[in-house]
Design a protein around this motif. Sequence first.
Motif, PDB file in Angstrom:
ATOM      1  N   ALA A  20      60.107  19.985  11.654  1.00 19.61           N
ATOM      2  CA  ALA A  20      58.632  19.759  11.398  1.00 19.61           C
ATOM      3  C   ALA A  20      58.513  18.820  12.761  1.00 19.61           C
ATOM      4  N   ARG A  21      59.466  18.834  13.477  1.00 21.31           N
ATOM      5  CA  ARG A  21      58.645  18.535  15.710  1.00 21.31           C
ATOM      6  C   ARG A  21      59.160  19.781  15.932  1.00 21.31           C
ATOM      7  N   ALA A  22      60.014  20.366  15.700  1.00 20.76           N
ATOM      8  CA  ALA A  22      60.288  21.614  16.525  1.00 20.76           C
ATOM      9  C   ALA A  22      59.187  22.729  15.896  1.00 20.76           C
ATOM     10  N   ASP A  23      58.116  22.581  15.343  1.00 15.05           N
ATOM     11  CA  ASP A  23      57.126  23.514  14.942  1.00 15.05           C
ATOM     12  C   ASP A  23      56.104  22.363  15.232  1.00 15.05           C
ATOM     13  N   ASP A  24      56.191  21.888  15.579  1.00 13.82           N
ATOM     14  CA  ASP A  24      54.792  20.974  16.442  1.00 13.82           C
ATOM     15  C   ASP A  24      53.895  21.921  17.128  1.00 13.82           C
ATOM     16  N   GLY A  25      52.840  21.868  17.367  1.00 16.50           N
ATOM     17  CA  GLY A  25      52.497  22.947  18.827  1.00 16.50           C
ATOM     18  C   GLY A  25      51.931  24.583  18.459  1.00 16.50           C
ATOM     19  N   ALA A  26      51.007  24.701  19.298  1.00 16.74           N
ATOM     20  CA  ALA A  26      50.399  26.640  18.927  1.00 16.74           C
ATOM     21  C   ALA A  26      51.600  27.405  19.392  1.00 16.74           C
ATOM     22  N   ASN A  28      55.782  28.693  19.224  1.00 14.92           N
ATOM     23  CA  ASN A  28      57.048  28.544  18.317  1.00 14.92           C
ATOM     24  C   ASN A  28      58.509  27.749  19.143  1.00 14.92           C
ATOM     25  N   ALA A  29      59.109  27.276  18.367  1.00 17.07           N
ATOM     26  CA  ALA A  29      60.295  26.935  18.837  1.00 17.07           C
ATOM     27  C   ALA A  29      61.358  27.697  19.390  1.00 17.07           C
ATOM     28  N   ALA A  30      62.215  27.200  20.123  1.00 10.53           N
ATOM     29  CA  ALA A  30      62.925  28.227  20.773  1.00 10.53           C
ATOM     30  C   ALA A  30      64.211  27.814  21.731  1.00 10.53           C
ATOM     31  N   ILE A  31      65.325  28.614  21.345  1.00 14.95           N
ATOM     32  CA  ILE A  31      66.755  28.732  21.803  1.00 14.95           C
ATOM     33  C   ILE A  31      66.627  28.790  23.641  1.00 14.95           C
ATOM     34  N   ARG A  32      66.360  28.190  24.308  1.00 15.62           N
ATOM     35  CA  ARG A  32      66.546  28.918  26.048  1.00 15.62           C
ATOM     36  C   ARG A  32      68.273  28.465  26.454  1.00 15.62           C
ATOM     37  N   ALA A  86      58.479  23.576  19.495  1.00 15.21           N
ATOM     38  CA  ALA A  86      57.229  24.969  20.294  1.00 15.21           C
ATOM     39  C   ALA A  86      55.883  24.265  21.469  1.00 15.21           C
ATOM     40  N   ASP A  87      55.748  22.943  21.082  1.00 15.45           N
ATOM     41  CA  ASP A  87      54.626  21.983  22.926  1.00 15.45           C
ATOM     42  C   ASP A  87      56.051  22.325  23.943  1.00 15.45           C
ATOM     43  N   GLY A  88      57.479  22.525  23.670  1.00 15.05           N
ATOM     44  CA  GLY A  88      58.261  23.255  24.546  1.00 15.05           C
ATOM     45  C   GLY A  88      58.666  21.380  25.315  1.00 15.05           C
TER      46      GLY A  88
END
Length: 142
Positions: A20-26, A28-32, A86-88
């Motif tokens: 839920a936290r990772a998907d919060d934002g406009a 997408n979540a990402a592995i960098r 998702a929000d960085g």
Amino acid sequence: MRDLSLSQANRAARNAATIARADDGAGNAAIRLYTAQGGALLATRTLGKPCGTVRPADGRLQLAPGSAADLVSATGAPTWGVLHAADGAPLYEGPVTDEAGFAGPAGAAADTGNIGPWVLRGTSGTQLYEGGVVALTTGLIG
């Protein structure tokens, strides 16, 4: 102090909250993947939305790749990886190694003594080449 064991139910609840936290934002979540902690960005693997599911068998978070393939943005050897929401915001971070625990450029990779939490398969050390595909074959956390 002795280690405490995390129950499957608690692990599942924690990982559901992480999704839920990772998907919060406009976005997408990402592995960098970075050259070092605080170093240059080499590659990104964008995750789907939702970014994963809780695996019923053990409560672990199974990351889900996005539909489009990401490409390596710069040649180099990542030694640090971060799961960004998702929000960085950074959520999980740690060393990057190959499957044998080596990190660094091809032919000069150092033995870290451990296999990192972020593992690159099919590489010599952790060398990546600009334009290569960033695939996610297995993504289990917690």
